[in-house]
Motif scaffolding. Structure first.
Motif, short mmCIF file in Angstrom:
data_model
loop_
_atom_site.label_atom_id
_atom_site.label_comp_id
_atom_site.label_asym_id
_atom_site.label_seq_id
_atom_site.Cartn_x
_atom_site.Cartn_y
_atom_site.Cartn_z
N THR A 1 5.67 3.53 -0.14
CA THR A 1 5.01 2.24 -0.26
C THR A 1 5.49 1.33 0.86
O THR A 1 6.69 1.26 1.15
CB THR A 1 5.35 1.59 -1.61
OG1 THR A 1 4.89 2.45 -2.65
CG2 THR A 1 4.66 0.23 -1.75
N LEU B 1 -4.83 5.09 2.91
CA LEU B 1 -4.06 4.10 2.15
C LEU B 1 -4.60 3.96 0.73
O LEU B 1 -5.78 4.14 0.48
CB LEU B 1 -4.12 2.74 2.84
CG LEU B 1 -3.53 2.67 4.24
CD1 LEU B 1 -3.82 1.31 4.86
CD2 LEU B 1 -2.04 2.95 4.21
N GLU B 2 -3.69 3.58 -0.16
CA GLU B 2 -4.04 3.29 -1.54
C GLU B 2 -3.28 2.03 -1.94
O GLU B 2 -2.12 1.87 -1.57
CB GLU B 2 -3.61 4.48 -2.42
CG GLU B 2 -3.73 4.25 -3.89
CD GLU B 2 -3.12 5.40 -4.69
OE1 GLU B 2 -3.02 5.24 -5.91
OE2 GLU B 2 -2.73 6.43 -4.12
N TYR C 1 -4.69 -0.11 10.41
CA TYR C 1 -3.61 -0.95 9.91
C TYR C 1 -2.27 -0.54 10.48
O TYR C 1 -2.03 0.63 10.78
CB TYR C 1 -3.54 -0.84 8.38
CG TYR C 1 -4.85 -1.19 7.71
CD1 TYR C 1 -5.12 -2.50 7.35
CD2 TYR C 1 -5.81 -0.22 7.48
CE1 TYR C 1 -6.33 -2.83 6.75
CE2 TYR C 1 -7.02 -0.55 6.89
CZ TYR C 1 -7.28 -1.85 6.53
OH TYR C 1 -8.48 -2.18 5.94
N LEU D 1 0.99 5.08 1.56
CA LEU D 1 0.43 5.89 2.63
C LEU D 1 0.27 7.33 2.17
O LEU D 1 1.19 7.91 1.59
CB LEU D 1 1.36 5.84 3.85
CG LEU D 1 0.95 6.70 5.05
CD1 LEU D 1 -0.38 6.21 5.63
CD2 LEU D 1 2.02 6.68 6.11
N HIS D 2 -0.89 7.91 2.45
CA HIS D 2 -1.15 9.32 2.15
C HIS D 2 -1.54 10.01 3.45
O HIS D 2 -2.70 10.02 3.85
CB HIS D 2 -2.27 9.46 1.12
CG HIS D 2 -1.92 8.88 -0.21
ND1 HIS D 2 -1.00 9.46 -1.05
CD2 HIS D 2 -2.35 7.76 -0.83
CE1 HIS D 2 -0.88 8.72 -2.14
NE2 HIS D 2 -1.68 7.68 -2.02
N VAL E 1 0.83 -1.20 0.00
CA VAL E 1 0.00 0.00 0.00
C VAL E 1 0.87 1.25 0.00
O VAL E 1 2.04 1.22 0.39
CB VAL E 1 -0.93 0.04 1.23
CG1 VAL E 1 -1.97 -1.08 1.16
CG2 VAL E 1 -0.15 -0.05 2.53
N VAL F 1 1.28 -4.08 4.63
CA VAL F 1 0.39 -4.24 5.77
C VAL F 1 0.91 -5.41 6.61
O VAL F 1 1.06 -6.52 6.11
CB VAL F 1 -1.06 -4.52 5.32
CG1 VAL F 1 -1.96 -4.80 6.53
CG2 VAL F 1 -1.61 -3.35 4.51
N VAL G 1 -3.25 3.25 11.17
CA VAL G 1 -3.53 3.96 9.93
C VAL G 1 -4.94 3.59 9.45
O VAL G 1 -5.25 2.42 9.26
CB VAL G 1 -2.50 3.61 8.84
CG1 VAL G 1 -2.80 4.35 7.55
CG2 VAL G 1 -1.09 3.91 9.32
N ILE H 1 1.49 -0.50 9.12
CA ILE H 1 2.19 -0.57 7.84
C ILE H 1 3.68 -0.55 8.11
O ILE H 1 4.18 0.31 8.83
CB ILE H 1 1.83 0.63 6.93
CG1 ILE H 1 0.31 0.84 6.87
CG2 ILE H 1 2.42 0.45 5.53
CD1 ILE H 1 -0.48 -0.31 6.34
#
Length: 68
Positions: free
Chosen positions: A23, A56-57, A39, A12-13, A10, A26, A51, A41
């Motif tokens: 990136t 997340l994306e 989560y 993170l934003h 994922v 998880v 998180v 990460i």
């Protein structure tokens, strides 16, 4: 029900995190008492805990190519 599963890659934003835009993987999914998931990460240089899914994306799958 969680949007991401353990071992997912994922991005993170979170502008307040030192890992913003990075990136990670998880490593833990925790269900809250409200039925949401948070989560943990793991990144190359540390981890971020608690998180929310909206920060997340899903990564494109090329996280292993991102070594500097």
């Amino acid at each position: 029900m969680s949007e991401f599963e353990k071992e997912d890659s994922v991005v993170l934003h979170d502008e307040h995190s030192e890992f913003d835009g990075e990136t990670g993987t998880v490593t833990q999914v925790m269900e809250t008492m409200f039925g949401d998931a948070t989560y943990t990460i793991s990144f190359e240089e540390g981890q971020e805990q608690g998180v929310p899914a909206d920060a997340l994306e899903a990564a494109d799958g090329d996280a292993d190519d991102d070594e500097e």
